[in-house]
Design a protein around this motif. Sequence first.
Motif, PDB file in Angstrom:
ATOM      1  N   TRP A 261       0.815  -1.216   0.000  1.00 14.43           N
ATOM      2  CA  TRP A 261       0.000   0.000   0.000  1.00 14.43           C
ATOM      3  C   TRP A 261       0.851   1.270   0.000  1.00 14.43           C
ATOM      4  O   TRP A 261       0.437   2.296  -0.537  1.00 14.43           O
ATOM      5  CB  TRP A 261      -1.015  -0.036   1.150  1.00 14.43           C
ATOM      6  N   CYS A 262       2.045   1.212   0.573  1.00 16.97           N
ATOM      7  CA  CYS A 262       2.971   2.357   0.460  1.00 16.97           C
ATOM      8  C   CYS A 262       3.263   2.635  -1.007  1.00 16.97           C
ATOM      9  O   CYS A 262       3.250   3.794  -1.447  1.00 16.97           O
ATOM     10  CB  CYS A 262       4.282   2.083   1.206  1.00 16.97           C
ATOM     11  N   GLU A 263       3.518   1.591  -1.769  1.00 15.19           N
ATOM     12  CA  GLU A 263       3.798   1.750  -3.199  1.00 15.19           C
ATOM     13  C   GLU A 263       2.577   2.235  -3.968  1.00 15.19           C
ATOM     14  O   GLU A 263       2.688   3.065  -4.859  1.00 15.19           O
ATOM     15  CB  GLU A 263       4.302   0.434  -3.794  1.00 15.19           C
ATOM     16  N   VAL A 264       1.411   1.711  -3.631  1.00 11.82           N
ATOM     17  CA  VAL A 264       0.188   2.113  -4.325  1.00 11.82           C
ATOM     18  C   VAL A 264      -0.094   3.599  -4.116  1.00 11.82           C
ATOM     19  O   VAL A 264      -0.385   4.332  -5.062  1.00 11.82           O
ATOM     20  CB  VAL A 264      -1.020   1.275  -3.843  1.00 11.82           C
ATOM     21  N   LEU A 265      -0.005   4.053  -2.866  1.00 13.28           N
ATOM     22  CA  LEU A 265      -0.468   5.396  -2.505  1.00 13.28           C
ATOM     23  C   LEU A 265       0.634   6.433  -2.336  1.00 13.28           C
ATOM     24  O   LEU A 265       0.325   7.606  -2.114  1.00 13.28           O
ATOM     25  CB  LEU A 265      -1.275   5.317  -1.209  1.00 13.28           C
ATOM     26  N   GLY A 266       1.902   6.037  -2.401  1.00 11.54           N
ATOM     27  CA  GLY A 266       2.979   6.986  -2.116  1.00 11.54           C
ATOM     28  C   GLY A 266       3.087   7.270  -0.630  1.00 11.54           C
ATOM     29  O   GLY A 266       3.578   8.314  -0.218  1.00 11.54           O
ATOM     30  N   TYR A 267       2.611   6.333   0.191  1.00  5.73           N
ATOM     31  CA  TYR A 267       2.672   6.461   1.641  1.00  5.73           C
ATOM     32  C   TYR A 267       4.049   6.022   2.143  1.00  5.73           C
ATOM     33  O   TYR A 267       4.851   5.471   1.387  1.00  5.73           O
ATOM     34  CB  TYR A 267       1.601   5.580   2.288  1.00  5.73           C
ATOM     35  N   VAL A 268       4.291   6.257   3.418  1.00  3.70           N
ATOM     36  CA  VAL A 268       5.544   5.852   4.053  1.00  3.70           C
ATOM     37  C   VAL A 268       5.238   5.102   5.338  1.00  3.70           C
ATOM     38  O   VAL A 268       4.182   5.279   5.943  1.00  3.70           O
ATOM     39  CB  VAL A 268       6.452   7.070   4.367  1.00  3.70           C
ATOM     40  N   VAL A 269       6.187   4.267   5.729  1.00  7.02           N
ATOM     41  CA  VAL A 269       6.106   3.578   7.017  1.00  7.02           C
ATOM     42  C   VAL A 269       6.579   4.577   8.074  1.00  7.02           C
ATOM     43  O   VAL A 269       7.584   5.258   7.879  1.00  7.02           O
ATOM     44  CB  VAL A 269       6.987   2.322   7.002  1.00  7.02           C
ATOM     45  N   PRO A 270       5.865   4.722   9.186  1.00  2.00           N
ATOM     46  CA  PRO A 270       6.310   5.662  10.220  1.00  2.00           C
ATOM     47  C   PRO A 270       7.650   5.217  10.813  1.00  2.00           C
ATOM     48  O   PRO A 270       8.045   4.059  10.667  1.00  2.00           O
ATOM     49  CB  PRO A 270       5.200   5.619  11.261  1.00  2.00           C
TER      50      PRO A 270
END
Length: 144
Positions: free
Chosen positions: A23-32
């Motif tokens: 989901w980080c890759e899908v949305l451009g999110y990051v792991v805290p």
Amino acid sequence: MPSIKQVQITFDCASPTRVAHFWCEVLGYVVPPPPEGFVTWGDYDLSLPPEKRDEWAACQDPSGGGPRMYFQRVPENKVVKNRVHVDVRVGTGLVGEERLAALEAECARLLALGAARGQLLLADEENESCLVMQDIEGNEFCLS
């Protein structure tokens, strides 16, 4: 009545870290960042008893605008359709062939990450086209 300030989307899954990275890759999110005292999440995980490792993971919008996503390990496999799903809005403002091209381009990118393609739902009198997909553990989501 007080207003809600934050929303978290929670996924039941078998491998929280793997699904969080998807989901980080899908949305451009990051792991805290890892907990205080640990350089990496891997270091943190190794400090836990084996049965507690990869018990949960999270990812977040680096801008702070989107909801946090939380992934928790559960023993059972997914067996039925999700009652709630995520819409990944890649075609906002686009219609017709231009929208379909945007959906197909994003679909190709996500297939390379391990997603599975589902049904393409073409526009009708009320809704624009969208593409149903599944993440790496079979959770349905839509490209819209």
